[in-house]
Design an enzyme around this catalytic site. Structure first.
Site, PDB file in Angstrom:
ATOM      1  N   ASP A  10       0.879  -1.160   0.000  1.00  0.00           N
ATOM      2  CA  ASP A  10       0.000   0.000   0.000  1.00  0.00           C
ATOM      3  C   ASP A  10       0.926   1.222   0.000  1.00  0.00           C
ATOM      4  OD1 ASP A  10      -2.286   1.674   0.436  1.00  0.00           O
ATOM      5  OD2 ASP A  10      -1.666   1.811   2.544  1.00  0.00           O
ATOM      6  N   ASP A  70       0.054   5.071   0.972  1.00  0.00           N
ATOM      7  CA  ASP A  70      -0.061   6.070   2.041  1.00  0.00           C
ATOM      8  C   ASP A  70       0.029   5.392   3.412  1.00  0.00           C
ATOM      9  OD1 ASP A  70      -0.685   8.268   0.248  1.00  0.00           O
ATOM     10  OD2 ASP A  70      -2.571   7.184  -0.108  1.00  0.00           O
ATOM     11  N   ARG A 112     -11.653   7.845  -2.158  1.00  0.00           N
ATOM     12  CA  ARG A 112     -12.002   9.241  -1.888  1.00  0.00           C
ATOM     13  C   ARG A 112     -13.497   9.400  -1.627  1.00  0.00           C
ATOM     14  NH1 ARG A 112     -10.203  13.121  -6.532  1.00  0.00           N
ATOM     15  NH2 ARG A 112      -8.313  11.911  -6.227  1.00  0.00           N
ATOM     16  N   SER A 120      -5.413   5.267  -3.796  1.00  0.00           N
ATOM     17  CA  SER A 120      -5.300   6.687  -4.142  1.00  0.00           C
ATOM     18  C   SER A 120      -5.110   6.914  -5.643  1.00  0.00           C
ATOM     19  CB  SER A 120      -4.116   7.300  -3.385  1.00  0.00           C
ATOM     20  OG  SER A 120      -3.887   8.600  -3.872  1.00  0.00           O
ATOM     21  N   LYS A 121      -5.893   7.881  -6.138  1.00  0.00           N
ATOM     22  CA  LYS A 121      -5.735   8.232  -7.552  1.00  0.00           C
ATOM     23  C   LYS A 121      -4.472   9.053  -7.756  1.00  0.00           C
ATOM     24  CE  LYS A 121     -10.514   7.686  -8.779  1.00  0.00           C
ATOM     25  NZ  LYS A 121     -11.829   8.133  -8.402  1.00  0.00           N
ATOM     26  N   ASP A 162      -1.248  -0.335   6.120  1.00  0.00           N
ATOM     27  CA  ASP A 162      -1.326   0.397   7.390  1.00  0.00           C
ATOM     28  C   ASP A 162      -2.770   0.574   7.843  1.00  0.00           C
ATOM     29  OD1 ASP A 162      -1.929   2.245   5.292  1.00  0.00           O
ATOM     30  OD2 ASP A 162      -1.768   3.836   6.797  1.00  0.00           O
TER      31      ASP A 162
HETATM   32  C1  G6P Z   1      -5.452   5.969   0.345  1.00  0.00           C
HETATM   33  C2  G6P Z   1      -5.671   6.658   1.655  1.00  0.00           C
HETATM   34  C3  G6P Z   1      -7.094   7.104   1.860  1.00  0.00           C
HETATM   35  C4  G6P Z   1      -7.584   7.863   0.677  1.00  0.00           C
HETATM   36  C5  G6P Z   1      -7.464   7.021  -0.534  1.00  0.00           C
HETATM   37  C6  G6P Z   1      -7.888   7.761  -1.791  1.00  0.00           C
HETATM   38  O1  G6P Z   1      -5.816   4.649   0.436  1.00  0.00           O
HETATM   39  O2  G6P Z   1      -5.305   5.816   2.718  1.00  0.00           O
HETATM   40  O3  G6P Z   1      -7.187   7.858   3.017  1.00  0.00           O
HETATM   41  O4  G6P Z   1      -8.908   8.259   0.905  1.00  0.00           O
HETATM   42  O5  G6P Z   1      -6.119   6.606  -0.704  1.00  0.00           O
HETATM   43  O6  G6P Z   1      -6.949   8.751  -2.114  1.00  0.00           O
HETATM   44  P1  G6P Z   1      -7.078   9.824  -3.230  1.00  0.00           P
HETATM   45  O7  G6P Z   1      -5.701  10.377  -3.357  1.00  0.00           O
HETATM   46  O8  G6P Z   1      -7.533   9.066  -4.432  1.00  0.00           O
HETATM   47  O9  G6P Z   1      -8.092  10.787  -2.731  1.00  0.00           O
HETATM   48 MG    MG Z   2      -2.639   3.336   3.595  1.00  0.00          MG
END
Ligand code: G6P
Ligand code: MG
Length: 757
Positions: A549, A551, A589, A656-657, A710
């Site tokens: 993963d 973030d 998101r 995450s995008k 995480d």
């Molecule tokens: C990760 C983070 C989330 C976040 C998601 C989407 O998994 O842990 O907290 O909401 O990505 O991220 P983005 O950058 O697409 O908004």
């Molecule tokens: Mg994460």
């Protein structure tokens, strides 16, 4: 021969005087005892002579010597020398009572010129006076009179008014204390001279009046305690002498009378008067009344309850009387541990043992029980009771894992001590209770069970502790020792790798060098590693790929995500809670936004939702704008590199995008064979979709893949996909994962694979 002490010189020949004076200066070791009023023994050991001297009321001294010369002539140089010595002593006594007080010095001068008869008449003419000065004079000389009246002296200086109140101020309290301490000094002297009746007479008056004042003028209690303490000490000394029965009865009455008074307090650290006269209480009736009195004290007394309770219990033992009142019994049971400690402090070891025997174990905490038993063991040693010692040491080592007791038991009964070790070894898993481990290690060290020590330490997973014992193990257990060290070093190396492992092992290496074990252990390590290489390699390739993963695993952007959520929700008028992080972490998101709107009951149209989602992203992108490789989480780069080195396939699996631009900025893009981001799955974690997609992108079975996550949602997704999950962060929220580590810097790829296989 009859002579006035002050006029010896005038009544004998110069030759006899000279002889006697010579004898006086040759007399080195002698003592003069006042046997009773006006009757002295002068005993000289070197040279040897013994003279009895009677001083009549009119001051005439009559010596009687035991030598033949005296028997024939009624006069000898011994007799004259003894008279001279006695006169000296009387003068010396008078002089030692000299005070700095000027007025007093003058009196002293006068007194020194008086003979005993004149002194007596001087005192009797002042006997009824009550001025401070006279009180002090009286306290100094009253004992020389025929029937000294100490009570009147005390009443004179601390009289009661018509309301029964004592009239006492700061000055008169000084007088009372001065008088008391002077009288007590005389009592002490009397006691030394074995004039027991005289000693008791002074004590009766002093103790009684000090107690009377103690209760009446509480503001002076602390000061009065000083003399009270002294009085108790002398009384204690007196009662340990062989006293005539009539004196014993007087002492008993004094104690009963005083202890019975309201507000009776005895000096701290000492015992009540009743305890002092205990050896004299022989009659059943007196015992009963003393016992009842002590019961009363326990019931009411609070500040000195422990001492009374301990006295009462002692009497139940010595006199076989039972405490009939259940309330008192209960009160005592509650304070039993303190009572035991009190007895221990007073050195009453028989009592301690009697009380320890009465303790009901389940009424007190473990720690208290341990202290009680330890106290008991100490007393048993004092009393020399072998059987009790062994019994207590046994319980202390088995139930309380007390090492000292075990060592003691081993000395007394090695068989029993041995048995305890086996029981404890069976009862406690290695590492589950440090006291049990310590006892075993100590015990085995003592009984030279080196093999057991090595095994236990290994099982405790604390091999560095071998350093404490290898001195004794080195000769007889050398091979086992070397193997244990080698195994430990190999496992630290494989868990931490390179620099960290070396840091961790530095200490051991230094020690091994000092113990001259270094080269043999190094050799052992080589052998073991070779053996391992030679082992037919089984199919340990079940794990072939890692999915990370992003973030919170590789880079610390998770905080920025949450801060951005906080910000837009605030713009919507809502203060979100920190615990919401748990729900948004790992989720996509839109899913995160939906969750927050739901939780805080915010209703938005679809368009509005789109607006706020992209507003959050703007804030987030802004926050991570300046990201560089230095933002990689500790250990991430090394871990990625080591994973590559092992030939594993790697993928990124993030919701995450923004994942792609982020890994680019971090400079780690090239490590991944596949990158799956927020666009790679329709369903958000905890749905397994993204990890299933990642496994297939790596052309692996999900069972061959380890996911590093995480977020609890991410761990759930990984497991649902059939992958292994390694949690990164707080074990409490990631407990579903097979392994949880605080960060990638806390492990390495081989260790992870080893643990999972
Ligand atoms: C990760 C983070 C989330 C976040 C998601 C989407 O998994 O842990 O907290 O909401 O990505 O991220 P983005 O950058 O697409 O908004
Ligand atoms: Mg994460």
């Amino acid at each position: 021969m009859k002579v006035l002490l002050s006029e010896i010189e005038n009544h004998i020949t110069p030759h006899a005087l000279e002889e006697a004076q010579e004898l006086v200066s040759a007399t080195q070791e002698y003592e003069i005892n006042q046997v009773e009023e006006g009757y002295y023994h002068c005993i000289s050991r070197q040279p040897d002579y013994h003279v009895e001297i009677t001083i009549k009321n009119d001051g005439i001294a009559i010596p009687k010597c035991h030598c033949t010369v005296f028997k024939k002539t009624r006069q000898c140089r011994h007799a004259i020398a003894a008279l001279l010595l006695l006169r000296d002593q009387i003068l010396r006594n008078l002089r030692s009572k000299k005070k700095s007080n000027h007025e007093f010095q003058a009196t002293d001068e006068v007194l020194r010129k008086l003979n005993v008869t004149q002194l007596r008449s001087f005192l009797s003419s002042y006997a009824l006076s009550h001025s401070t000065f006279r009180a002090e004079v009286l306290s100094n000389f009253l004992h020389l009179t025929r029937t000294p009246d100490y009570h009147s002296l005390f009443m004179d200086i601390a009289p009661l008014d018509k309301y029964g109140q004592v009239r006492l101020n700061r000055n008169s309290i000084k007088t009372v204390r001065g008088v008391s301490s002077t009288l007590l000094k005389h009592a002490q002297q009397f006691l030394k001279e074995r004039a027991l009746a005289e000693t008791l007479r002074i004590l009766e008056a002093t103790i009684l009046h000090l107690h009377r004042l103690f209760v009446k003028v509480p503001q002076f209690q602390e000061q009065l305690m000083v003399e009270m303490r002294m009085a108790y000490k002398i009384f204690d000394g007196l009662c340990s002498q062989a006293m005539a029965p009539r004196l014993q009865i007087r002492a008993i009455n004094l104690a009963l009378d005083i202890c019975n008074r309201d507000g009776y307090t005895f000096p701290t650290g000492m015992k009540p008067l009743l305890a002092i006269i205990e050896p004299f209480i022989l009659e059943e009736k007196t015992r009963k009344s003393a016992f009842i009195l002590a019961e009363k004290k326990v019931q009411s007394e609070n500040s000195q309850l422990i001492q009374w309770a301990s006295l009462l219990l002692r009497w139940t033992r010595l006199w076989s009387i039972n405490i009939s009142n259940p309330a008192i019994r209960k009160k005592i049971q509650k304070h039993l541990p303190s009572v035991i400690l009190e007895n221990n402090q007073q050195g009453r070891h028989e009592d301690v043992l009697y009380l320890v025997d009465q303790v009901k174990p389940d009424e007190y905490s473990d720690a208290i029980q341990k202290v009680i038993l330890q106290t008991g063991l100490r007393s048993a040693k004092q009393v020399g009771s072998e059987e009790v010692m062994i019994k207590l040491a046994y319980v202390l080592s088995l139930n309380h894992l007390d090492i000292d007791s075990w060592l003691f038991l081993h000395e007394k009964d090695p068989g029993k001590a041995q048995r305890i070790l086996s029981i404890i070894e069976d009862m406690y898993q290695p590492g589950s209770d440090s006291s049990a481990d310590e006892l075993l290690l100590n015990g085995w060290q003592f009984t030279r069970k080196g093999g057991s020590i090595i095994q236990r330490i290994k099982a405790m997973d604390q091999s560095e502790r071998l350093m404490e014992f290898d001195f004794m193990l080195k000769d007889k257990f050398r091979t086992e020792l070397e193997t244990a060290y080698a195994e430990h070093i190999i496992s630290v190396r494989s868990a931490y790798g390179g620099i960290i492992a070396r840091q961790k092992l530095n200490n051991i290496f230094g020690h091994l060098k000092a113990m001259d074990l270094f080269s043999s252990v190094a050799l052992k390590i080589k052998e073991m590693e070779k053996e391992k290489q030679d082992e037919p390699t089984q199919d340990n390739h079940t794990i072939k790929g890692f999915v990370f993963d992003l973030d919170g695993v590789i880079v610390d952007t998770a905080v920025h995500h949450f801060q951005s959520w906080k910000k837009i929700m605030k713009e919507l008028g809502i203060e979100i809670s920190d615990s919401d992080d748990h729900h948004t972490r790992g989720a996509g998101r839109m899913e995160s936004l939906e969750y927050l709107l739901d939780t805080y009951h915010v209703i938005l149209s679809e368009e509005e939702k789109q607006f706020w989602a992209s507003r959050k992203n703007d804030i987030y992108v802004d926050a991570i704008g300046g990201i560089t490789p230095s933002d990689l989480l500790p250990g991430a780069l090394i871990f990625l590199q080591a994973s590559r080195d092992l030939g594993l396939k790697l993928a990124l699996g993030s919701a995450s995008k923004n994942a792609r631009p982020v890994i680019k900025k971090l400079g780690v893009e090239s490590y991944f064979d596949a990158v799956l981001d927020g666009n790679s799955a329709e369903k958000s974690k905890p749905d397994p979709e993204i990890f299933l997609n990642a496994a297939s992108a790596l052309r692996l079975d999900p069972a061959e893949v380890v996911v590093f996550e995480d977020a609890a949602k991410g761990v759930q997704a990984a497991l649902a996909a059939g992958c292994y999950a390694v949690g990164i962060g707080d074990p409490s929220s990631l407990s579903a994962a097979q392994i949880v580590i605080p960060g990638l810097d806390h492990s390495n790829p081989s260790r992870i694979i080893e643990l999972l296989s």
